[in-house]
Design an enzyme around this catalytic site. Structure first.
Site, PDB file in Angstrom:
ATOM      1  N   LYS A  41      -2.805  15.986   1.489  1.00 60.28           N
ATOM      2  CA  LYS A  41      -3.886  17.257   1.957  1.00 60.28           C
ATOM      3  C   LYS A  41      -4.680  16.083   2.801  1.00 60.28           C
ATOM      4  O   LYS A  41      -4.516  14.814   2.757  1.00 60.28           O
ATOM      5  CB  LYS A  41      -4.558  16.787   0.370  1.00 60.28           C
ATOM      6  CG  LYS A  41      -5.473  15.941  -0.326  1.00 60.28           C
ATOM      7  CD  LYS A  41      -6.390  15.952  -1.781  1.00 60.28           C
ATOM      8  CE  LYS A  41      -7.107  14.207  -2.062  1.00 60.28           C
ATOM      9  NZ  LYS A  41      -7.303  14.141  -2.945  1.00 60.28           N
ATOM     10  N   ARG A 138     -15.697  17.793 -12.065  1.00 65.15           N
ATOM     11  CA  ARG A 138     -15.288  19.135 -10.689  1.00 65.15           C
ATOM     12  C   ARG A 138     -14.562  20.147 -11.047  1.00 65.15           C
ATOM     13  O   ARG A 138     -15.563  21.005 -11.148  1.00 65.15           O
ATOM     14  CB  ARG A 138     -14.336  18.389  -9.796  1.00 65.15           C
ATOM     15  CG  ARG A 138     -13.986  18.287  -8.338  1.00 65.15           C
ATOM     16  CD  ARG A 138     -13.122  17.326  -7.542  1.00 65.15           C
ATOM     17  NE  ARG A 138     -12.450  16.945  -8.065  1.00 65.15           N
ATOM     18  CZ  ARG A 138     -11.719  16.333  -7.305  1.00 65.15           C
ATOM     19  NH1 ARG A 138     -11.974  15.498  -6.234  1.00 65.15           N
ATOM     20  NH2 ARG A 138     -10.407  16.154  -7.942  1.00 65.15           N
ATOM     21  N   HIS A 168      -7.926  14.205 -13.936  1.00 61.41           N
ATOM     22  CA  HIS A 168      -8.451  12.925 -13.014  1.00 61.41           C
ATOM     23  C   HIS A 168      -9.622  12.336 -12.871  1.00 61.41           C
ATOM     24  O   HIS A 168     -10.392  12.114 -13.643  1.00 61.41           O
ATOM     25  CB  HIS A 168      -8.995  13.789 -11.277  1.00 61.41           C
ATOM     26  CG  HIS A 168      -9.121  13.404 -10.143  1.00 61.41           C
ATOM     27  ND1 HIS A 168      -7.612  12.538  -9.445  1.00 61.41           N
ATOM     28  CD2 HIS A 168      -9.924  13.016  -9.750  1.00 61.41           C
ATOM     29  CE1 HIS A 168      -8.301  11.690  -8.315  1.00 61.41           C
ATOM     30  NE2 HIS A 168      -9.458  12.291  -8.694  1.00 61.41           N
ATOM     31  N   ARG A 222      -0.052  10.822  -8.906  1.00 62.92           N
ATOM     32  CA  ARG A 222      -0.005  10.442  -7.583  1.00 62.92           C
ATOM     33  C   ARG A 222      -0.418  10.278  -6.730  1.00 62.92           C
ATOM     34  O   ARG A 222      -1.794   9.498  -6.783  1.00 62.92           O
ATOM     35  CB  ARG A 222      -1.838  12.134  -7.520  1.00 62.92           C
ATOM     36  CG  ARG A 222      -1.133  13.315  -9.235  1.00 62.92           C
ATOM     37  CD  ARG A 222      -2.161  14.398  -8.952  1.00 62.92           C
ATOM     38  NE  ARG A 222      -3.629  13.701  -9.564  1.00 62.92           N
ATOM     39  CZ  ARG A 222      -4.268  13.875 -10.388  1.00 62.92           C
ATOM     40  NH1 ARG A 222      -2.919  14.315 -11.740  1.00 62.92           N
ATOM     41  NH2 ARG A 222      -4.518  13.323 -11.271  1.00 62.92           N
ATOM     42  N   TYR A 268     -26.994   7.667  27.009  1.00 66.67           N
ATOM     43  CA  TYR A 268     -28.092   8.481  26.343  1.00 66.67           C
ATOM     44  C   TYR A 268     -29.280   8.227  25.910  1.00 66.67           C
ATOM     45  O   TYR A 268     -29.101   7.470  24.556  1.00 66.67           O
ATOM     46  CB  TYR A 268     -27.915  10.078  25.795  1.00 66.67           C
ATOM     47  CG  TYR A 268     -26.982  10.665  26.277  1.00 66.67           C
ATOM     48  CD1 TYR A 268     -27.354  11.638  27.196  1.00 66.67           C
ATOM     49  CD2 TYR A 268     -25.553  10.934  25.683  1.00 66.67           C
ATOM     50  CE1 TYR A 268     -26.633  12.565  27.726  1.00 66.67           C
ATOM     51  CE2 TYR A 268     -24.723  12.005  26.214  1.00 66.67           C
ATOM     52  CZ  TYR A 268     -25.250  12.717  27.185  1.00 66.67           C
ATOM     53  OH  TYR A 268     -24.525  14.128  28.277  1.00 66.67           O
ATOM     54  N   CYS A 314     -21.357   9.401  23.007  1.00 70.18           N
ATOM     55  CA  CYS A 314     -21.352  10.749  23.837  1.00 70.18           C
ATOM     56  C   CYS A 314     -19.945  11.377  22.799  1.00 70.18           C
ATOM     57  O   CYS A 314     -19.385  10.576  22.048  1.00 70.18           O
ATOM     58  CB  CYS A 314     -21.114  10.685  25.184  1.00 70.18           C
ATOM     59  SG  CYS A 314     -21.750   9.530  26.331  1.00 70.18           S
ATOM     60  N   ASP A 316     -17.782  12.438  23.889  1.00 74.15           N
ATOM     61  CA  ASP A 316     -16.352  12.518  24.773  1.00 74.15           C
ATOM     62  C   ASP A 316     -16.073  11.171  25.051  1.00 74.15           C
ATOM     63  O   ASP A 316     -14.600  10.593  25.481  1.00 74.15           O
ATOM     64  CB  ASP A 316     -15.872  13.230  25.592  1.00 74.15           C
ATOM     65  CG  ASP A 316     -16.338  14.580  25.340  1.00 74.15           C
ATOM     66  OD1 ASP A 316     -15.858  14.725  24.720  1.00 74.15           O
ATOM     67  OD2 ASP A 316     -16.697  15.554  26.023  1.00 74.15           O
TER      68      ASP A 316
END
Ligand SMILES: *Cc1c(COP(=O)(O)O)cnc(C)c1O
Length: 375
Positions: A41, A138, A168, A222, A268, A314, A316
């Protein structure tokens, strides 16, 4: 597998051999005939679902688990024959797609099943796994009477199949076993209340499989976090029966190096100010890559030494404090090893007060995953 060309040097390197080694090691702790469901997942916890699934299957997994319908359809395109289970919610309208694609759904509501029955559009059998909520709170049925009602409703349709039943655990990775034992006992009571045992009973995640009695492996386990070479908790890490091999590293390169004087600031808000003449390197990775601003101050590796990210990160790019001038193109490792030093996913997780699971998951799709099967 063909790695397509990427021009920015920032990339996540995924070691598929490590994933295979982990699956093979884990497999040694399974009872005979217990199936391995590889949990892929969330794009295999950020590692790349298709590539990880291939590696896991080669190492012995016989089923795949995902969280969402979209993930299941994506995986199905690459794996036409393997069993795929959606662990989470699928809407009623997805049921015909699931039947057509032989995707197994998780169910926990009789009303959901009745709505699927009234669609009357299933042209193929639909496999279902009933989820029992034994304490996770859940999804899942919480009462034996609800379980039986759901079970009987499914069985009243010839094209709906109770293929499995599962639960679970909420605390399998903790030292205190009392809550875990309550859940395990409740699950066994629910299973024994069923008129017949479904084909696949399953309950164990990584922590359960590593820490608890083998009878809790039932018919399938799992495997998630351990496949990726990470321990489910600090406690389990101290108890691992064999060393796990991490599969995820994160690298980039210096793209600019400058010298600044005492009193000059970086980024910044000008939050970092040099107290002495310093070298600053810029690296092309930022919060839009998943390097969230909270990682400011985190160390990265360059030439085998630890150097900190300085100033605000920042979108990027971000800046690191260099001990001396380095050349443009010098390799910078954010997660992984250089010489004797290593920066782990666990270190990143504790830097921002989270768990290791979250770290590779939030490295965004802008960072290409490059597959390295180094033998
Ligand atoms: C994610 C998930 C797993 C995998 O758990 P790990 O701790 O990563 O092994 C197993 N079962 C369910 C229901 C899950 O949602």
């Amino acid at each position: 597998m063909q790695n397509i060309q990427h021009f920015r040097p920032t990339k996540a390197i995924i070691d598929l051999q490590a994933i295979q080694n982990n699956v093979r090691h884990l497999k040694e702790y399974l009872k005979p005939n217990v199936q391995i469901m590889a949990v892929v997942k969330a794009n295999a916890y950020g590692h790349g679902d298709i590539e990880v699934a291939h590696a896991a299957i080669e190492a012995g997994a016989s089923m795949l688990a995902v969280a969402t319908p979209d993930e299941a359809l994506h995986v199905r395109k690459h794996f036409p024959n393997i069993d795929i289970l959606i662990l989470g919610y699928a809407p009623v309208l997805f049921a015909p797609y699931a039947a057509n694609e032989n995707i197994t759904l998780t169910v926990f509501s009789t009303e959901w099943v009745q709505n699927v029955q009234s669609l009357k559009t299933l042209t193929k059998p639909l496999k279902l796994h009933i989820k029992i909520d034994t304490g996770m709170g859940r999804i899942g049925v919480t009462k034996i009477e609800d379980l039986l009602h759901l079970y009987n409703t499914i069985n009243s349709s010839s094209n709906l199949i109770v293929d499995g039943v599962f639960t679970h655990f909420a605390t399998a990775d903790e030292e205190d076993e009392s809550y875990f034992n309550k859940q395990a006992n409740m699950f066994e009571q629910f299973i024994s209340a069923l008129p017949a045992k479904p084909r696949i009973v399953h309950a164990a995640n990584t922590a359960t499989m590593l820490m608890k009695d083998k009878h809790l492996q039932f018919d399938a386990v799992r495997f998630g976090i351990s496949m990726y070479g990470l321990a489910p908790s600090a406690y389990v890490k101290t108890k691992l029966p064999f060393p796990l091999q991490t599969a995820f590293s994160l690298e980039t390169e210096l793209i600019e190096v400058k010298q600044i004087q005492a009193g000059q600031s970086i980024g910044y808000g000008a939050t970092f100010t040099a107290t002495e003449p310093s070298y600053i390197g810029t690296i092309p990775i930022g919060y839009a890559d998943g390097l969230i601003r909270k990682y400011s101050g985190q160390h990265v590796l360059l030439d085998g030494i630890r150097v900190p990210i300085v100033g605000r990160i920042c979108m990027d790019q971000c800046m690191i404090l260099l001990p001396t001038a380095y050349n443009i193109g010098e390799k910078v490792t954010l997660i992984g090893k250089q010489k004797e030093e290593e920066i782990t996913i666990d270190e990143w997780a504790s830097k921002v007060d989270t768990i290791n699971y979250e770290v590779p998951c939030i490295i965004t799709s802008r960072v290409p995953r490059i597959y390295n099967t180094k033998q």
